[in-house]
Design an enzyme around this catalytic site. Structure first.
Site, short mmCIF file in Angstrom:
data_model
loop_
_atom_site.label_atom_id
_atom_site.label_comp_id
_atom_site.label_asym_id
_atom_site.label_seq_id
_atom_site.Cartn_x
_atom_site.Cartn_y
_atom_site.Cartn_z
CB ALA A 1 37.89 17.91 58.78
CG ASP B 1 39.83 18.71 65.11
OD1 ASP B 1 40.57 18.98 66.06
OD2 ASP B 1 40.21 18.13 64.08
CD1 TRP C 1 45.58 2.53 64.62
CD2 TRP C 1 44.55 4.41 65.24
NE1 TRP C 1 45.04 3.12 63.49
CE2 TRP C 1 44.41 4.27 63.85
CE3 TRP C 1 43.99 5.52 65.85
CZ2 TRP C 1 43.73 5.20 63.05
CZ3 TRP C 1 43.30 6.45 65.07
CH2 TRP C 1 43.18 6.28 63.69
CB CYS D 1 43.97 3.81 58.12
SG CYS D 1 44.55 2.17 57.63
CG HIS E 1 47.79 5.10 56.10
ND1 HIS E 1 46.68 5.04 56.91
CD2 HIS E 1 47.88 6.39 55.69
CE1 HIS E 1 46.13 6.25 56.98
NE2 HIS E 1 46.84 7.08 56.25
CG ASP F 1 44.92 9.90 55.20
OD1 ASP F 1 43.99 9.32 55.80
OD2 ASP F 1 46.10 9.53 55.27
CG ASP G 1 65.90 8.54 53.14
OD1 ASP G 1 65.30 7.95 52.23
OD2 ASP G 1 66.87 9.29 52.94
CD GLU H 1 61.98 3.67 46.90
OE1 GLU H 1 63.03 4.36 46.84
OE2 GLU H 1 61.02 4.02 47.55
CE1 TYR I 1 46.70 0.40 59.81
CE2 TYR I 1 45.48 -0.19 61.77
CZ TYR I 1 45.76 0.72 60.77
OH TYR I 1 45.10 1.91 60.72
#
Length: 583
Positions: free
Chosen positions: A115, A121, A130, A166, A224, A247, A289, A337, A418
């Site tokens: 965070a 925040d 972006w 990212c 990412h 992340d 999906d 996959e 990107y």
């Protein structure tokens, strides 16, 4: 299991008052078998805690590129800055005593720091942008290390540093966690889903001309970057220990603030999306999906073009231990996959999220999903993918049926970020073709450098789309995301590099285009090779002219060190390369 941070040490003899001996900083210890971050493999400890240089993978799944990064976790003031990050978190501000008492737990600190590395925040370290416009700050592509970012944050009185995307968030979090002794690495996921509504499905919309529309909050990013940190999960059990996903990129809120993880990588692979923290979001990033829709803005009607379950989460990459190579970790995140096991896990995750039994009015019908197209198509790259050169492609269309088909094809090319967000239209064209039974035809497409040069973003990405309207058949969407390479730049160390001795470095660049390039700047950094960042202005370069720039470095430590170079000019922003210097 003591709390990490700054301690006062004093000694008392008998009844006299204590005498202060000074302070020390306690960190996590991955070499100690009792520690939650214990990593039995010594070579991995060297890489994931002690190594100050990293390689981050980018580009797209058809064309993976990479660049160096200077984590610099043991330079100058970085430890003090990392300690002050912990003291500026929302958790600490709301309840300092409880926050500090949890600082023995890498799971807690990983979440708090995910965070704090973004500015949302809590006035954290890096402000995301972006938009493709970076006035008032630095273009995210121009950074070459975390040190400059962390130092700027402190110098400005802890105002967020502008700007990050990212890989910047992931690289800064790597620096902070390695500095505190938590083994950490960056992971790049290609064709990464951002599933904003939590239905394990991303929807992309196109108009009749083949333009990619910005509708809905879902998106698929060319790549990412996030983090994995290594620690025990006492809350989940032994099989969920090991690599944990964190992340720091602010994508979705979790518990009311922009933080993500730690999600156990094992839980993600097994579809255990009900386990803490943020497993459904990470599961979707690698497994969602993909649905492609045609959207008619006049009527508001959407028609499914096709759906694909093998599109998302490709060629997941990280740097090898002790080498500058790429390692593929896709099989650690999911079963193969298209295999029965992979579909079984996907179903299990949907069930745990309550998606199997719930009617979803936005979902396509089974009939829509199973419809079969009459033709197939693909874009093939013909020639080099380099900024400054013309872009040559082939659109290949094949008739799958045994009767002739007439097809109207609307083609567009847009420059994108990107994240595949469209920025500028570069080119469009439409053709009408008749394909004989089972016939395959190729249509050459050429987009000249002057056509795309002004429109290109610094991500150097172009999305080419052909929407094929087949008479009396269903539409077929052909798309390709293209990442262009920068021209090369060369570094030579002229002589032997020795501790505390000057050595000359030469950087050479040849202007590959037939117009002059101006505003040329060279930026150089490297832990234990240079204090801070060296910035050199270079005179304009005429067409095909070569520039050679020499500067001196004085290495301060022995061993393999990395020199990172970033060359920018008006036509080529941020050409990056690195050189290993054995001191």
């Amino acid at each position: 299991n003591a709390v990490i941070g700054r301690y006062k040490l004093s000694v008392q003899s008998g009844s006299s008052s204590p005498a202060s001996l000074g302070t020390f900083v306690l960190l996590f210890n991955p070499w100690s078998s009792g520690d939650d971050v214990f990593m039995p493999n010594k070579a991995e400890c060297e890489e994931y805690v002690l190594e100050e240089f990293g390689i981050i993978f980018a580009g797209n799944k058809n064309h993976i590129s990479s660049f160096g990064w200077n984590f610099g976790q043991f330079q100058g003031d970085i430890l003090n800055i990392c300690l002050s990050i912990m003291d500026r978190s929302l958790y600490y501000r709301q309840d300092p005593v409880t926050d500090v008492s949890h600082r023995h737990d890498p799971r807690y600190l990983g979440r708090v720091l995910s965070a704090m590395v973004n500015a949302n925040d809590d006035q954290g370290v890096v402000l995301g942008n972006w938009s493709g416009k970076y006035e008032g700050g630095k273009n995210p592509s121009s950074w070459t290390g975390s040190g400059e970012i962390l130092q700027s944050w402190k110098k400005s009185g802890f105002k967020p540093v502008k700007y990050g995307q990212c890989w910047v968030f992931a690289a800064v979090l790597t620096t902070v966690l390695r500095c505190l002794g938590i083994p950490t690495r960056t992971i790049t996921n290609f064709s990464s889903a951002h599933d904003a509504d939590g239905n394990l499905r991303v929807d992309e919309f196109y108009d009749a001309d083949g333009n990619h529309l910005e509708r809905g909050a879902d998106s698929v990013w060319n790549f990412h970057v996030w983090n994995e940190s290594w620690f025990t999960r006492h809350d989940l059990g032994p099989s969920y220990s090991g690599w944990q996903i964190l992340d720091a990129t602010p994508q979705e809120e979790s518990g009311g603030i922009y933080q993500c993880g730690p999600a156990s990588r094992y839980a993600v692979k097994e579809g255990e999306v009900d386990l803490d923290y943020d497993c459904p979001f990470v599961f979707a990033e690698v497994n969602a999906d993909c649905m492609y829709w045609n959207y008619d803005s006049a009527t508001g009607k959407k028609t499914l073009i096709f759906s694909k379950s093998t599109e998302i989460g490709d060629s997941m990459s990280t740097k090898a231990v002790g080498r500058d190579d790429r390692v593929d970790v896709t099989s650690d995140y999911k079963y193969e996959e298209g295999s029965a096991k992979e579909r079984e896990i996907f179903k299990k995750a949907r069930k745990k999220l309550g998606l199997e039994d719930k009617f979803d009015p936005t979902a396509p019908t089974q009939e829509e999903i199973e419809q079969k197209p009459d033709i197939s198509g693909k874009f093939k790259v013909a020639g080099s993918l380099e900024v400054g050169k013309d872009l040559s492609l082939l659109l290949i269309l094949e008739n799958l049926q045994s009767d002739a088909k007439t097809v109207n094809v609307n083609m567009t090319a847009w420059s994108t970020l990107y994240t595949r967000r469209p920025v500028n239209e570069i080119w469009k064209d439409s053709i009408s073709v008749t394909l004989a039974p089972k016939e395959e035809k190729q249509f050459p497409i050429k987009i000249k450098y002057p056509e795309y040069q002004q429109q290109l973003t610094t991500d150097k990405t172009i999305q080419v789309t052909a929407l094929c309207h087949v008479e009396d058949g269903i539409q077929v969407l052909v798309q390709r995301n293209i990442t262009l390479d920068n021209p090369a730049i060369d570094i030579q160390v002229l002589g032997e590099a020795k501790v505390n001795k000057e050595v000359v470095v030469e950087v050479a660049f040849t202007n590959p285009i037939d117009t002059e390039v101006t505003d040329c700047v060279l930026q150089v950094e490297g832990s234990d090779l240079l204090p801070g960042i060296l910035e050199l202005r270079i005179p304009p370069l005429k067409a095909s002219e070569k520039s050679s720039t020499k500067f001196k470095i004085i290495p301060s430590e022995a061993g393999p060190k990395h020199l990172l170079v970033n060359f920018s000019c008006d036509k080529f922003p941020d050409i990056k390369t690195f050189k290993t210097v054995n001191v």
